[in-house]
Scaffold this motif. Sequence first.
Motif, PDB file in Angstrom:
ATOM      1  N   ASN A 118      -2.257   6.854  -5.791  1.00 27.28           N
ATOM      2  CA  ASN A 118      -3.549   6.186  -5.671  1.00 27.28           C
ATOM      3  C   ASN A 118      -3.690   5.706  -4.228  1.00 27.28           C
ATOM      4  O   ASN A 118      -2.886   4.917  -3.745  1.00 27.28           O
ATOM      5  N   GLU A 119      -4.730   6.170  -3.541  1.00 26.07           N
ATOM      6  CA  GLU A 119      -4.867   5.937  -2.106  1.00 26.07           C
ATOM      7  C   GLU A 119      -5.706   4.712  -1.741  1.00 26.07           C
ATOM      8  O   GLU A 119      -5.832   4.392  -0.550  1.00 26.07           O
ATOM      9  N   LYS A 120      -6.285   4.042  -2.702  1.00 26.64           N
ATOM     10  CA  LYS A 120      -7.290   3.027  -2.368  1.00 26.64           C
ATOM     11  C   LYS A 120      -6.721   1.897  -1.524  1.00 26.64           C
ATOM     12  O   LYS A 120      -7.297   1.531  -0.497  1.00 26.64           O
ATOM     13  N   LEU A 121      -5.595   1.329  -1.913  1.00 26.16           N
ATOM     14  CA  LEU A 121      -5.010   0.235  -1.139  1.00 26.16           C
ATOM     15  C   LEU A 121      -4.485   0.750   0.192  1.00 26.16           C
ATOM     16  O   LEU A 121      -4.585   0.054   1.215  1.00 26.16           O
ATOM     17  N   LEU A 122      -3.954   1.947   0.211  1.00 26.50           N
ATOM     18  CA  LEU A 122      -3.463   2.534   1.455  1.00 26.50           C
ATOM     19  C   LEU A 122      -4.603   2.712   2.458  1.00 26.50           C
ATOM     20  O   LEU A 122      -4.448   2.426   3.655  1.00 26.50           O
ATOM     21  N   ALA A 149       0.823  -1.211   0.000  1.00 32.32           N
ATOM     22  CA  ALA A 149       0.000   0.000   0.000  1.00 32.32           C
ATOM     23  C   ALA A 149       0.855   1.259   0.000  1.00 32.32           C
ATOM     24  O   ALA A 149       0.591   2.210  -0.743  1.00 32.32           O
ATOM     25  N   VAL A 150       1.881   1.264   0.829  1.00 27.57           N
ATOM     26  CA  VAL A 150       2.775   2.425   0.892  1.00 27.57           C
ATOM     27  C   VAL A 150       3.523   2.590  -0.432  1.00 27.57           C
ATOM     28  O   VAL A 150       3.631   3.699  -0.970  1.00 27.57           O
ATOM     29  N   ALA A 151       4.030   1.493  -0.968  1.00 29.78           N
ATOM     30  CA  ALA A 151       4.777   1.549  -2.229  1.00 29.78           C
ATOM     31  C   ALA A 151       3.884   2.042  -3.366  1.00 29.78           C
ATOM     32  O   ALA A 151       4.293   2.883  -4.178  1.00 29.78           O
ATOM     33  N   PHE A 152       2.659   1.521  -3.420  1.00 32.35           N
ATOM     34  CA  PHE A 152       1.767   1.887  -4.522  1.00 32.35           C
ATOM     35  C   PHE A 152       1.351   3.348  -4.415  1.00 32.35           C
ATOM     36  O   PHE A 152       1.290   4.062  -5.424  1.00 32.35           O
ATOM     37  N   TYR A 153       1.074   3.806  -3.207  1.00 33.20           N
ATOM     38  CA  TYR A 153       0.729   5.217  -3.031  1.00 33.20           C
ATOM     39  C   TYR A 153       1.912   6.115  -3.379  1.00 33.20           C
ATOM     40  O   TYR A 153       1.757   7.140  -4.053  1.00 33.20           O
ATOM     41  N   SER A 154       3.102   5.714  -2.948  1.00 34.17           N
ATOM     42  CA  SER A 154       4.288   6.524  -3.218  1.00 34.17           C
ATOM     43  C   SER A 154       4.550   6.661  -4.711  1.00 34.17           C
ATOM     44  O   SER A 154       4.982   7.716  -5.181  1.00 34.17           O
ATOM     45  N   SER A 155       4.278   5.593  -5.448  1.00 31.99           N
ATOM     46  CA  SER A 155       4.562   5.602  -6.885  1.00 31.99           C
ATOM     47  C   SER A 155       3.454   6.242  -7.711  1.00 31.99           C
ATOM     48  O   SER A 155       3.718   6.828  -8.762  1.00 31.99           O
ATOM     49  N   THR A 156       2.204   6.109  -7.252  1.00 33.14           N
ATOM     50  CA  THR A 156       1.077   6.503  -8.104  1.00 33.14           C
ATOM     51  C   THR A 156       0.157   7.560  -7.504  1.00 33.14           C
ATOM     52  O   THR A 156      -0.663   8.125  -8.226  1.00 33.14           O
TER      53      THR A 156
END
Length: 206
Positions: A184-188, A175-182
């Motif tokens: 996109n907050e959904k998984l976070l 979640a942190v990695a995906f938010y940092s890259s994109t």
Amino acid sequence: MDKSLFSNHISLKNTNIDDEFWSKMQEKVRTKVIPYQYNALNDKIKNAEKSYCIDNFKKAKKVIEAQKSGITTPTYPVDKWHYDENNADKNAFHGWVFQDSDAYKWLEAVAYSLNNKWDDDLYTCACELIDLICSAQCDNGYLDTLYVINDQSKIFTNLKDFHELYCFGHLAEAAVAFYSSTKNEKLLTAALRFADLICDTFNENG
């Protein structure tokens, strides 16, 4: 340890590998390895042992939808490390007890790959998986397909063996990695909801 070593932290967004060997490896991961692994998570690799990973999230989604509609869902045993067609009902959880973590590891890999080189198709695929994962989350934030599918009354009853917090850790990292890259907050958001539940459950006053 000299903490000043961390004072000039360089964001991944401000780094770039420009090396003949490693650049080729990064591109191979993006175009070959990550798509191959997604097919593995979906049990589409011929002659490979089944993962059941994505299928479990689909089953958990159905359970959540049924319960929200007031339908009582069946329960299944939570007593093994691995479940398959030979030892579990077809509608029950299948795979290793930590199977969810494979989806989270895949998403983390996608996040770092997108950070290195944007890929619309890869991002779309990841977002579709995130949508599925979030649809399998309980109203109170709990998210682990083994217990969502098989028996929610057994949640947090075997932390030593059955990897609920381990899977949460990989969810949080993804979640942190995906938010940092994109951004996109959904998984976070899903990970934070699960983190809140864990804190509420295991705090000193719980």
